[in-house]
Design a protein around this motif. Sequence first.
Motif, PDB file in Angstrom:
ATOM      1  N   GLY A 158     -58.730 -24.330  29.141  1.00 47.22           N
ATOM      2  CA  GLY A 158     -57.931 -23.919  27.994  1.00 47.22           C
ATOM      3  C   GLY A 158     -58.388 -22.596  27.395  1.00 47.22           C
ATOM      4  N   ALA A 159     -57.480 -21.942  26.674  1.00 42.26           N
ATOM      5  CA  ALA A 159     -57.750 -20.609  26.141  1.00 42.26           C
ATOM      6  C   ALA A 159     -58.897 -20.601  25.135  1.00 42.26           C
ATOM      7  N   ILE A 160     -58.941 -21.592  24.263  1.00 46.83           N
ATOM      8  CA  ILE A 160     -60.023 -21.642  23.279  1.00 46.83           C
ATOM      9  C   ILE A 160     -61.352 -21.957  23.982  1.00 46.83           C
ATOM     10  N   MET A 162     -62.222 -21.335  27.079  1.00 51.06           N
ATOM     11  CA  MET A 162     -62.669 -20.192  27.871  1.00 51.06           C
ATOM     12  C   MET A 162     -63.123 -19.022  26.986  1.00 51.06           C
ATOM     13  N   THR A 163     -62.492 -18.862  25.826  1.00 49.07           N
ATOM     14  CA  THR A 163     -62.937 -17.821  24.897  1.00 49.07           C
ATOM     15  C   THR A 163     -64.371 -18.094  24.462  1.00 49.07           C
ATOM     16  N   ARG A 164     -64.637 -19.336  24.103  1.00 50.10           N
ATOM     17  CA  ARG A 164     -65.978 -19.705  23.666  1.00 50.10           C
ATOM     18  C   ARG A 164     -67.016 -19.546  24.778  1.00 50.10           C
ATOM     19  N   ALA A 165     -66.600 -19.847  26.000  1.00 54.67           N
ATOM     20  CA  ALA A 165     -67.547 -19.850  27.114  1.00 54.67           C
ATOM     21  C   ALA A 165     -67.836 -18.461  27.668  1.00 54.67           C
ATOM     22  N   PHE A 166     -66.854 -17.536  27.592  1.00 53.60           N
ATOM     23  CA  PHE A 166     -67.014 -16.272  28.305  1.00 53.60           C
ATOM     24  C   PHE A 166     -66.827 -15.008  27.464  1.00 53.60           C
ATOM     25  N   ILE A 167     -66.112 -15.090  26.359  1.00 49.68           N
ATOM     26  CA  ILE A 167     -65.786 -13.874  25.607  1.00 49.68           C
ATOM     27  C   ILE A 167     -66.671 -13.772  24.370  1.00 49.68           C
ATOM     28  N   SER A 168     -67.556 -12.784  24.368  1.00 46.57           N
ATOM     29  CA  SER A 168     -68.452 -12.602  23.225  1.00 46.57           C
ATOM     30  C   SER A 168     -68.338 -11.211  22.608  1.00 46.57           C
ATOM     31  N   SER A 169     -67.714 -10.275  23.325  1.00 44.96           N
ATOM     32  CA  SER A 169     -67.588  -8.894  22.826  1.00 44.96           C
ATOM     33  C   SER A 169     -66.197  -8.656  22.264  1.00 44.96           C
ATOM     34  N   ASP A 170     -66.102  -7.634  21.413  1.00 44.68           N
ATOM     35  CA  ASP A 170     -64.805  -7.228  20.867  1.00 44.68           C
ATOM     36  C   ASP A 170     -64.726  -5.703  20.870  1.00 44.68           C
ATOM     37  N   PRO A 171     -63.969  -5.094  21.768  1.00 47.55           N
ATOM     38  CA  PRO A 171     -63.113  -5.777  22.750  1.00 47.55           C
ATOM     39  C   PRO A 171     -63.920  -6.383  23.884  1.00 47.55           C
ATOM     40  N   ALA A 261     -54.477 -13.433  18.602  1.00 52.17           N
ATOM     41  CA  ALA A 261     -55.281 -12.252  18.908  1.00 52.17           C
ATOM     42  C   ALA A 261     -56.693 -12.611  19.347  1.00 52.17           C
ATOM     43  N   ASP A 262     -57.233 -13.715  18.832  1.00 57.95           N
ATOM     44  CA  ASP A 262     -58.621 -14.064  19.146  1.00 57.95           C
ATOM     45  C   ASP A 262     -58.765 -14.802  20.476  1.00 57.95           C
ATOM     46  N   THR A 263     -57.676 -15.366  21.011  1.00 55.40           N
ATOM     47  CA  THR A 263     -57.779 -16.135  22.260  1.00 55.40           C
ATOM     48  C   THR A 263     -56.881 -15.593  23.368  1.00 55.40           C
TER      49      THR A 263
END
Length: 501
Positions: A158-160, A162-171, A261-263
Amino acid sequence: MKVAVADVGTNSSHLLLAEAVGSDYRVLDSLKDRTRLGECLDAAGHLTLEGEARLVDALTRFKALSVAAGIPELRVYATSALREAPNGPEVAARVLERTGVYPVAISGEREGQLTYLGAAHSVEFGPDNVLLDLGGGSLEFARGGPEHASDVLSLPLGAIRMTRAFISSDPPGRKEVQALQKHVRALLSPHVERFQARPGTRVVLSSGTAEAAATALSGLTEPGSVNGAHFTVSALGELLERVRTLRTPARAKLPGLERRADTIVAGLAVLHAALELLGAPEVTVSEGALREGMLIEELARFQAYAQGLSVRQRSVLATAERFGANLGHAGQVADLARTLLDSLRDAGEDFPADARSLLTAAAALHETGQIVSQSSHHKHSAYLIRHADLRGFGPREREIIAQVARYHRRSAPKPAHPEFMALPPEDRALVSRLAGVLRVADGLDRSHAGNTHVRSLQRGADGWTLQVTGASPLDLAGAREKADLWTREFGALNLSGDELP
């Protein structure tokens, strides 16, 4: 017939109110609540008190809106956030106490089947279709024909999540997205053959992420329907790369991405990797999803129940509808009660010829008394049945129906009850036996989800063994709690169950 259904996801919850129009339906109202339960999971996956409060708030408003529309019963299915939470059953039980609504946690496979059904009634499906439904916690794959899925798979992509598991930077960095997509391919690779795009396969996306992508790719500047929109997987990849390079505030300014925007980066990355691996060149977007599938299933279940009734049973159904009974629950309890009665007969228990018809009527009308009051509604049901115009039933039959319905809950028949003692001995015995069956059937649909099916009922040295499928923990507990009269009339009842996929 009017129906209220809602789904509780990891990201948002949706309510849909509709009424039957022939073999189709008309939407009366809808409501979306961004519950974001995925934000309310502790390190062990338990739903926190904040998450429970959000769920209670959403379902309270959903229930109020459905009641205002003249629909007293609200059916709620919950997906990955609640079904994976170790404390999910306890949370669901407390939500029932606080709202009067029980969120039934369904499996990923059943979620995929219902979403496929909803999508198939929203866009045109062909002989071979593959559906991808991306939620906050999971990604469902379903393959099938024009209406029903024959193969379903649920993966924790799921998008949330996977965001928690892999996305830590912005952008997000390119390496973060690449790592995420490598993970998607690793989980999906063993199942590629099952869901691979073939010549003529129609690939359909159903999710908020897919709708957001369709809006962004279409160039729409105002909100509008994207149901049936098409785009290529290569265009999706280009959108992913463009969105990846933007910070969250900038992504939020793009049409369709305002609330995701966050996910959205993780969501697009999951879909793009999965579609590339499956070899899909183009996709179609469906706005029909889980809740539409729930609605279609509920209406179809009711129509099948109504079509199988005799003339006098249709009179019963009309009476139940007039008194505002929950027809979905009534039909489910009637089906379960008849199945249990047939199984008892097969095992050698003796019932008069009209027992099945009387039990069906009592099951259909057992909750009509709620139109008067929830408290003691079993007694109100008996009164209403006695004075209702049930065509085709004589005075004796109406009285038996009334008393069987009266004893579907609370006290069992006893000598202190004058109406019961006024019956001839053979009718007292029939009321007690049929009420024992009805109580168990009603308990098996305590959640009002309509998912319980009887697999078998067998008599043994230690009593009866009843095996069911699809029952929620609440249903199993309900049947066990209401087996007292069954035990008195037939012997001990041992119950076991497992969830339907």
